[in-house]
Write an enzyme that holds these catalytic residues in place. Structure first.
Site, PDB file in Angstrom:
ATOM      1  N   GLU A   1      -1.831 -32.564  13.556  1.00  0.00           N
ATOM      2  CA  GLU A   1      -2.108 -33.852  14.196  1.00  0.00           C
ATOM      3  C   GLU A   1      -1.572 -35.051  13.415  1.00  0.00           C
ATOM      4  O   GLU A   1      -2.077 -36.160  13.564  1.00  0.00           O
ATOM      5  CB  GLU A   1      -3.624 -33.995  14.398  1.00  0.00           C
ATOM      6  CG  GLU A   1      -4.202 -32.889  15.281  1.00  0.00           C
ATOM      7  CD  GLU A   1      -5.683 -33.027  15.526  1.00  0.00           C
ATOM      8  OE1 GLU A   1      -6.050 -33.466  16.628  1.00  0.00           O
ATOM      9  OE2 GLU A   1      -6.472 -32.705  14.606  1.00  0.00           O
TER      10      GLU A   1
ATOM     11  N   ASP B   1      -2.964 -37.528  18.586  1.00  0.00           N
ATOM     12  CA  ASP B   1      -3.234 -37.936  17.209  1.00  0.00           C
ATOM     13  C   ASP B   1      -1.956 -38.100  16.395  1.00  0.00           C
ATOM     14  O   ASP B   1      -1.899 -38.935  15.498  1.00  0.00           O
ATOM     15  CB  ASP B   1      -4.177 -36.935  16.547  1.00  0.00           C
ATOM     16  CG  ASP B   1      -5.626 -37.174  16.938  1.00  0.00           C
ATOM     17  OD1 ASP B   1      -6.058 -38.337  16.913  1.00  0.00           O
ATOM     18  OD2 ASP B   1      -6.323 -36.210  17.277  1.00  0.00           O
TER      19      ASP B   1
ATOM     20  N   HIS C   1     -15.073 -34.242  19.916  1.00  0.00           N
ATOM     21  CA  HIS C   1     -15.071 -35.451  20.738  1.00  0.00           C
ATOM     22  C   HIS C   1     -16.125 -35.421  21.849  1.00  0.00           C
ATOM     23  O   HIS C   1     -16.004 -36.141  22.836  1.00  0.00           O
ATOM     24  CB  HIS C   1     -13.681 -35.683  21.342  1.00  0.00           C
ATOM     25  CG  HIS C   1     -12.644 -36.043  20.333  1.00  0.00           C
ATOM     26  ND1 HIS C   1     -12.704 -37.188  19.568  1.00  0.00           N
ATOM     27  CD2 HIS C   1     -11.517 -35.393  19.944  1.00  0.00           C
ATOM     28  CE1 HIS C   1     -11.654 -37.240  18.763  1.00  0.00           C
ATOM     29  NE2 HIS C   1     -10.922 -36.159  18.968  1.00  0.00           N
TER      30      HIS C   1
END
Length: 251
Positions: free
Chosen positions: A146, A172, A42
């Site tokens: 996730e 997530d 990210h």
């Protein structure tokens, strides 16, 4: 001789590194974080930048982990040869995907990581082949749980030889089930993954944005916690500073 303690056990805290600046790692070290997670999933951090951040963390005695963009063996191998202590692999939903992650981290016969003894991990060829290959056994393979599917498979994933810990991503999981991360369904799935990891004898970690959240996760039984990140800490301090000057502290 007793086994060395797991580097991610005992309530150790770390933080995400998202800025391409060695100062972020230096500040984290001086603040007392036990590990950093250099975030390639990210944040726009390339291999060279990750290499530099890993090197600084290692020199300062902070465990350098990297969250890879995905589990492709070529990317994992380059980061481990750069000296990363281990990798967090996003979105590992199945046992087969976890096996692939292990294979990328481990040398044969356990996995398929290639030999790169002239890299930093091999001290540029100064380590013996045996020492270099032995060091690979200590590289941490940490699948990220996730999704609802991943939480259901967490026990089998954690039980795999070569998986060293699990990391639960509540944000997530929330996206996967369609609820906020604080929803009961998400916290129950996170707890299921944590319990599964512990039943397999593996630590389990999670992330939070605040010290209060970190204390709560540790109280809930998580073994290691990633708290905040360099960019958000800078942003929050900047907002607070401007607010303090302009209107006495009210953002």
């Amino acid at each position: 001789m007793s086994a060395a303690p797991h580097p991610l056990a005992g309530g150790v805290i770390g933080t995400w590194i998202k800025l391409p600046a060695i100062e972020s790692v230096q500040i984290a070290a001086h603040a007392g974080f036990g590990f950093v997670v250099i975030d390639q999933e990210h944040a726009p951090l390339d291999v060279r930048t990750a290499y530099e951040l890993v090197t600084v963390a290692d020199a300062l005695g902070v465990l350098p982990l990297v969250r890879v963009a995905d589990g492709r063996p070529s990317g994992v191998q380059r980061l481990l040869d750069a000296g990363a202590a281990g990798v967090l692999v996003p979105h590992v939903d199945t046992v087969d995907q976890a096996r692939d992650a292990v294979s990328a981290v481990r040398f044969p016969p356990v996995g398929r990581r290639g030999a790169g003894g002239t890299s930093r991990a091999g001290r540029w060829g100064l380590r013996s082949r045996e020492e270099y290959l032995a060091s690979g056994a200590h590289s941490l393979c940490i699948p990220q749980i996730e999704s609802r599917e991943a939480a259901g498979n967490a026990g089998a994933i954690a039980a795999l030889d070569g998986v060293d810990a699990l990391f639960v991503g509540a944000a997530d999981i929330g996206l996967d089930v369609g609820t906020p991360p604080s929803a009961t369904e998400v916290t129950d799935l996170c707890a299921r993954a944590r319990t599964a990891a512990h039943e397999a004898g593996k630590p389990c970690g999670a992330a939070t944005a605040s010290a209060t959240g970190a204390r709560a996760l540790l109280a809930d039984g998580f073994d290691f916690v990633v708290v905040g990140n360099d960019t958000s800490m800078l942003a929050e301090a900047a907002v607070a500073t401007v607010a303090g000057v302009r209107n006495g502290g009210t953002p």
